[in-house]
Design an enzyme around this catalytic site. Structure first.
Site, PDB file in Angstrom:
ATOM      1  N   ASP A 164       0.871  -1.184   0.000  1.00 15.86           N
ATOM      2  CA  ASP A 164       0.000   0.000   0.000  1.00 15.86           C
ATOM      3  C   ASP A 164       0.901   1.225   0.000  1.00 15.86           C
ATOM      4  O   ASP A 164       1.028   1.941   0.993  1.00 15.86           O
ATOM      5  CB  ASP A 164      -0.900  -0.042   1.237  1.00 15.86           C
ATOM      6  CG  ASP A 164      -1.880   1.124   1.284  1.00 15.86           C
ATOM      7  OD1 ASP A 164      -1.986   1.849   0.281  1.00 15.86           O
ATOM      8  OD2 ASP A 164      -2.530   1.298   2.330  1.00 15.86           O
ATOM      9  N   ASP A 167       2.873   6.899  -4.717  1.00 15.07           N
ATOM     10  CA  ASP A 167       3.348   6.835  -6.097  1.00 15.07           C
ATOM     11  C   ASP A 167       4.873   6.757  -6.124  1.00 15.07           C
ATOM     12  O   ASP A 167       5.537   7.099  -5.135  1.00 15.07           O
ATOM     13  CB  ASP A 167       2.855   8.065  -6.869  1.00 15.07           C
ATOM     14  CG  ASP A 167       1.363   7.995  -7.135  1.00 15.07           C
ATOM     15  OD1 ASP A 167       0.973   7.234  -8.032  1.00 15.07           O
ATOM     16  OD2 ASP A 167       0.595   8.679  -6.431  1.00 15.07           O
TER      17      ASP A 167
END
Length: 289
Positions: A164, A167
């Site tokens: 998780d 970017d």
């Protein structure tokens, strides 16, 4: 850049992820802002999306639509696996992924590795609905460490690994590297599944092709699945998928439905039918792979 000064003057936050294109949010109230050792963190209130967290000018999560992202990232690999006992989460400092993983009764332990303690602390205080008490669950262990180092060095093994991550800019860039993928493979149990956030494919198609290329040496089945998350603008978000269990990606919806009903919890976005359909990709993504 003085993010808070810019926000207070304009009363908006303009996301900085894409050059020449973006979205903006009215900032009704700033709850917290901090330049941590790793990144710039701000949590603020927006009338439409509730509380929002941004890192280095990029929206990470909002109260209104976080359930889409977290449900699809957690439930797809866990129900595809069918018997995951030990789960590793890399990143996810807001606690939403931990919350969803812990809803699975067969999961016995979850290790979460987060690089930045400040993110965890601030999200507990200002985004408490994300974790909903998950950090206090006895099945959960939070480790403050670099995710790449952890998967490269740990002796623990896991059935599912969920990356998780942010970017691939700043601290999150290494979580898209071959070294990270190699480390994840080494600490996956046989038949284990790796998934990772992989950006909005229409806007970040290079991430899709690069991830496919870097994952392929480590897993016999590499692909992607998708979901549309409103605040991750530009089309569908893709999630990378890697496993040596080549049947896991094509488990029939009826089997997923049985596992889902046995688990005994309700979702707001995820369904077994959506699970199966999520692996159907548009042609431009197939071409990139």
């Amino acid at each position: 850049m003085d993010f808070l000064g810019e926000i207070m003057e304009k009363r908006t936050l303009r996301e900085t992820l894409h050059s020449g294109y973006g979205q903006s949010f009215d900032v009704d109230q700033v709850f917290f802002e901090l330049d941590t050792d790793h990144q710039h963190l701000i949590i603020f209130e927006n009338e439409t999306f509730g509380r929002i967290m941004a890192l280095d000018g990029v929206i990470q999560t909002t109260e209104r639509d976080e359930f889409i992202y977290h449900e699809m990232m957690a439930h797809v690999p866990l129900f595809a696996h069918g018997d995951a006992k030990r789960v590793l989460i890399i990143g996810g400092g807001d606690g939403g992924m931990l919350r969803e993983v812990l809803r699975h009764p067969e999961v016995e332990s979850v290790t979460q590795v987060e690089i930045d303690q400040a993110v965890v602390d601030m999200c507990k205080e200002y985004l408490p609905n994300h974790s909903a008490g998950a950090f206090d669950d006895p099945k959960a262990t939070v480790v403050i460490a670099d995710g790449v180092d952890y998967v490269s060095e740990t002796s623990d093994k896991f059935d599912v690994i969920i990356s998780d991550c942010t970017d691939p800019i700043g601290p999150g860039e290494v979580l898209f590297s071959s070294r990270f993928y190699e480390g994840c493979k080494r600490c996956l149990n046989e038949g284990g599944i790796f998934v990772a956030q992989n950006g909005v494919s229409f806007m970040q198609i290079d991430e899709v092709s690069t991830t496919a290329k870097r994952l392929s040496p480590y897993f016999s089945d590499v692909s992607f699945y998708s979901a549309a998350v409103p605040t991750y603008v530009g089309g569908i978000m893709t999630f990378a998928w890697g496993t040596d269990n080549e049947s896991a990606r094509s488990v029939e919806a009826s089997v997923i439905r049985e596992r889902f009903e046995k688990a005994g919890f309700k979702t707001r976005f995820y369904t077994p039918e959506l699970h199966a359909a999520a692996f159907a990709l548009p042609q431009y993504v197939i071409d990139a792979i």
